[in-house]
Design a protein around this motif. Sequence first.
Motif, PDB file in Angstrom:
ATOM      1  N   LEU A 472      46.140  42.061  55.486  1.00  0.00           N
ATOM      2  CA  LEU A 472      45.825  41.855  54.074  1.00  0.00           C
ATOM      3  C   LEU A 472      45.898  43.158  53.309  1.00  0.00           C
ATOM      4  O   LEU A 472      45.539  44.221  53.839  1.00  0.00           O
ATOM      5  CB  LEU A 472      44.393  41.296  53.947  1.00  0.00           C
ATOM      6  N   ASP A 473      46.360  43.073  52.065  1.00  0.00           N
ATOM      7  CA  ASP A 473      46.214  44.193  51.138  1.00  0.00           C
ATOM      8  C   ASP A 473      45.025  43.872  50.230  1.00  0.00           C
ATOM      9  O   ASP A 473      44.805  42.704  49.873  1.00  0.00           O
ATOM     10  CB  ASP A 473      47.467  44.343  50.265  1.00  0.00           C
ATOM     11  N   THR A 474      44.288  44.905  49.878  1.00  0.00           N
ATOM     12  CA  THR A 474      43.163  44.740  48.963  1.00  0.00           C
ATOM     13  C   THR A 474      43.603  45.188  47.574  1.00  0.00           C
ATOM     14  O   THR A 474      44.154  46.277  47.426  1.00  0.00           O
ATOM     15  CB  THR A 474      41.969  45.601  49.436  1.00  0.00           C
ATOM     16  N   LYS A 475      43.378  44.331  46.580  1.00  0.00           N
ATOM     17  CA  LYS A 475      43.783  44.670  45.213  1.00  0.00           C
ATOM     18  C   LYS A 475      42.530  44.732  44.334  1.00  0.00           C
ATOM     19  O   LYS A 475      41.634  43.893  44.458  1.00  0.00           O
ATOM     20  CB  LYS A 475      44.723  43.585  44.684  1.00  0.00           C
ATOM     21  N   TYR A 476      42.497  45.719  43.467  1.00  0.00           N
ATOM     22  CA  TYR A 476      41.395  45.837  42.502  1.00  0.00           C
ATOM     23  C   TYR A 476      41.943  45.416  41.144  1.00  0.00           C
ATOM     24  O   TYR A 476      42.959  45.922  40.687  1.00  0.00           O
ATOM     25  CB  TYR A 476      40.893  47.286  42.505  1.00  0.00           C
ATOM     26  N   VAL A 477      41.272  44.476  40.519  1.00  0.00           N
ATOM     27  CA  VAL A 477      41.696  44.025  39.189  1.00  0.00           C
ATOM     28  C   VAL A 477      40.559  44.325  38.211  1.00  0.00           C
ATOM     29  O   VAL A 477      39.424  43.878  38.421  1.00  0.00           O
ATOM     30  CB  VAL A 477      41.979  42.502  39.181  1.00  0.00           C
TER      31      VAL A 477
END
Length: 482
Positions: A472-477
Amino acid sequence: MADWKNWMREANYIAGAWVGADDGATLDVTNPATGEVIGQIPKSGHSETMRAIDAAHAAFPAFAAMDLMGRLALLWKLHDALMDNQDSLAELLTREMGKPLAEAKGEIAIGAQYLRWYAEEARRVKGEIVPAGVNGRRILVTKHPVGVVGMITPWNFPSSMLARKLAPALAVGCTVVAKPSEETPYSGLAWAALAEDVGYPKGVINIVTGDAPAIGGAMMARPELRKVTFTGSTNVGKLLIRQSADTVKKVSMELGGNAPFIVFDDADLDRAIDGVMASKFRNSGQTCVCANRVFVQAGVHDEFVAKLVEKTRALKLGNGMDAGVTQGPLINQAALKKVEGFVEDAKAKGATVATGGMRDQLGGTFFQPTVLTGAKADMEFAQEEIFGPVAPVFKFETDQDGIDMANNTRFGLAAYAYTSDLARAMRLDRDLQYGMVGINSGMITTVEAPFGGVKESGLGKEGGSQGVEDYLDTKYVCIDGL
Ligand code: NAP
């Protein structure tokens, strides 16, 4: 009787089609117990791998966007197909790899458990909403499949090593290009046959066999392949880490080990003997978590050695297909020479052969289950993986000596210790520089726990809830102006 040829595929699986090498080249696959050639596989390389990556890249958006329940339904079907065919898959595994049939059946079953575990875990891949420092702003943390994953696996667990990579990858929506070992390709290719049967979309799973540096090199060079997960030797792992730099890929590395097995004076000796037999001699000593060095405290040393020798003499060497056999052959001649070399080196430096110590009269790559006493730090196996049925016993005096000897290695995969003192067990948790520690247990691999090493034994975890993170990649929005 199971038909082991049911799942034997002698072709690459690329974009949903079974294909040979572009130039038609093949490699023989040999049964190490008999020396008999059991089939051929494509000797593929760069061009076939490029097409497999294209296929996985093309399949990724739709697979990642599939309803979670749809993806997990496929994983459950794969689980059921695997277990419905456990006997024939196990027989195929034994014929290409050599391990006893009962161990091969166990390997298929643990592979199925990984599928099941990640079909469950994928439902709990949660993001986060984090309190923002200022009003009017919301911070979201979301998780996304990394994309195309390259998987390179070894011959010692040719089915389950792929299972514990495929399960989390497929569960979260990654697509796959896998390369099994040329020694044991059929258990790897069987995964593609099973996936095809249960209806995985074309391109989601691709498997290429053949020239390892060419296939690995193609994987590492392509920017579309976002992650490589490798299980194998530390030397090849280091090469892949270097190669990953050019396209800054995520890497997971399950590498070599040099497990200490420490028996303290207060240990339940019969339990410790059961543990060391399982840890040392399973798969004829060809596991990354095998006890490589056995450290026994002086007060129980002689009694422990006597029991170990008795149990070792009772092991039965032979063709893994034969009833009662507990020890198969080594994988190939190079492995046999390496194991023999370790014993000769130790003898020259003063070790005593308590039992075994030589090639077996069965011939081929059979080596006798062996116990050596008087093992010392200057012997080659003190620093290198034996990967064979040889148990070197080192004597130690104080707890600190035992711990220092155990940590004196560049590896840090698994360690084992037997003691009935809970305080000592807790100190071992603190002091042993290993990714996994078995206290009063010689068999610790289980789907619920994170498997993996520290130091030169690797990066990342397989199994447990941690095992899904690597896919998984972790994305910050940041949502502002609310
Ligand atoms: P290996 O020689 O490193 O091979 C592992 C895989 O890498 C095979 O598929 C091999 O292909 C491939 N390979 C070899 N050279 C390559 C290259 N230049 N580029 C890309 N791929 C390459 O290891 P092995 O002898 O098969 O397996 C034994 C090792 O695996 C031991 O060190 C053991 O401790 C380790 N292991 C670790 C774990 C763990 O979880 N930490 C589990 C099991 C085994 P070919 O076989 O086709 O050449």
